[in-house]
Enzyme design. Structure first.
Site, mmCIF file in Angstrom:
data_model
loop_
_atom_site.group_PDB
_atom_site.id
_atom_site.type_symbol
_atom_site.label_atom_id
_atom_site.label_comp_id
_atom_site.label_asym_id
_atom_site.label_seq_id
_atom_site.Cartn_x
_atom_site.Cartn_y
_atom_site.Cartn_z
ATOM 1 N N ASP A 235 0.860 -1.186 0.000
ATOM 2 C CA ASP A 235 0.000 0.000 0.000
ATOM 3 C C ASP A 235 0.893 1.232 0.000
ATOM 4 O OD1 ASP A 235 -2.233 1.566 -0.003
ATOM 5 O OD2 ASP A 235 -2.923 1.008 1.999
ATOM 6 N N GLU A 255 -0.015 -4.094 5.931
ATOM 7 C CA GLU A 255 -0.888 -5.258 5.843
ATOM 8 C C GLU A 255 -1.003 -5.826 4.430
ATOM 9 O OE1 GLU A 255 -4.458 -3.855 7.543
ATOM 10 O OE2 GLU A 255 -4.965 -2.524 5.888
#
Length: 367
Positions: A235, A255
């Protein structure tokens, strides 16, 4: 839709969790006390504003020291992802700190069992700084938009420098063994995204045409040589960096980390700004058109990394697909909590469906 139809500066209500935060203070304080060997009192426990659509993030003071906790959402909160390996995320940050100069938050500790608050969680020291917000998007106003072009370029280059540092960690599949894929990294990454898409459909069986068309386009235009995998932040964007002024102070939110080609992160930086800038265009607002332009990001990355970026258009389309699957699940969650209405058109689950179509057709006009 125009700006007059909607207050673009207001934060959009999105339910991320259903926890009563007040009930978490005492057990976390007790655990911190056992970890540090002295009694701990927690105060001012709250969630941050302006971002965070998946994991639960908590800010609090522990004996007057500002800390941050991360934990997965509970199953009843209609999670965005099928699993949340908080322990792995903190391990990745620890290893990044050990094997590079990329700044990450100092880790206080990780509770792996889930016995303390019903789920594993990690605690890190708060890093003083600021981040560009997602909600409302930074292209609608705020400190980044108010900055000079030179300051924005400094921030942009700092983001790309962080990418180059992350990708420069040698022998990533060994160092980050929990992320090592079976087989070729890009194929494994795309297959995992397809599995994720099928998981999002489990509640309603809905097929989203623009998502499935994009999967088909990617297969038909597969890169001839995807190259070897590096540690991919996943991300990768300014919104996941805490900045001290306009310099990175801490890279956060791991994550979506994986072992994948470098281009995955480089394209994500560019695409996520394209996504936000396109929203600004819809609302007939100026946005920040000179920020994170593809030629600038690619040139800086190639200079810092010594790597020639390849198949960038393919990775931009892949970025649009990755974001589409995530946002379709976010849409489902908002519908579940009564924050959005069910769209008549399945493509309405993807707010940037029109942008994807332009990318597939080759009609998107790059700044």
């Amino acid at each position: 839709m125009t700006a007059s139809d909607h207050d673009v500066h207001a934060e959009t209500k999105m339910t991320v969790h259903e926890r009563d935060f007040a009930t978490l203070a005492e057990p976390i304080a007790a655990w911190l006390g056992e970890t540090g060997g002295e009694p701990v009192t927690i105060s001012d426990l709250h969630a941050p504003q302006g971002g965070g659509m998946s994991s639960v993030t908590l800010l609090f003071d522990a004996n007057s020291e500002p800390l941050v906790a991360r934990m997965p959402p509970e199953d009843t909160s209609f999670p965005v992802f099928p699993s949340y390996d908080i322990v792995q995320q903190f391990e990745i940050m620890k290893l990044v700190a050990e094997h590079s100069d990329v700044p990450v938050p100092p880790i206080v500790g990780v509770e792996e069992t889930g016995d303390v608050v019903g789920a594993p969680f990690g605690v890190m020291r708060a890093v003083v700084g600021r981040t560009p917000t997602d909600n409302p998007p930074y292209v609608f106003g705020g400190w980044l938009m108010d900055a000079t072009p030179e300051e924005r370029r400094q921030l942009q280059d700092g983001t790309v420098k962080a990418l180059a540092g992350i990708h420069g960690i040698a022998d990533a599949s060994t160092v980050f063994s929990s992320l090592a894929p079976e087989g070729e990294p890009l194929r494994a990454h795309v297959d995992a995204l397809r599995t994720y898409y099928e998981w999002t459909r489990a509640t309603d069986g809905l097929r989203i045409p623009i998502i499935e068309e994009t999967f088909e386009w990617l297969e038909a235009n597969w890169p001839a040589d995807p190259g070897t995998g590096v540690l991919s932040w996943g991300d990768a964007r300014p919104g996941n960096i805490i900045f001290d002024g306009f310099e990175p102070a801490a890279v956060i939110d791991w994550e979506m980390a994986a072992i994948a080609p470098r281009e995955l992160d480089v394209a994500w930086v560019v695409f996520l700004h394209v996504f936000f800038q396109d929203i600004a265009n819809v609302f007939e607002m100026p946005g920040i058109p000179d920020f994170c332009r593809r030629e600038d990001v690619i040139a800086t990355y190639e200079e810092l990394s010594g790597h020639t970026v390849r198949d960038f258009d393919w990775y931009i389309v892949y970025s649009s697909l990755r974001h589409a699957v995530v946002m379709s699940q976010v849409k489902r969650r908002m519908i579940h909590f009564g924050e959005e209405q069910q769209p008549d058109d399945p493509d309405g689950f993807v707010m940037h469906a029109d942008l994807i179509k332009r990318l597939l057709e080759g009609t998107y006009e790059w700044a």
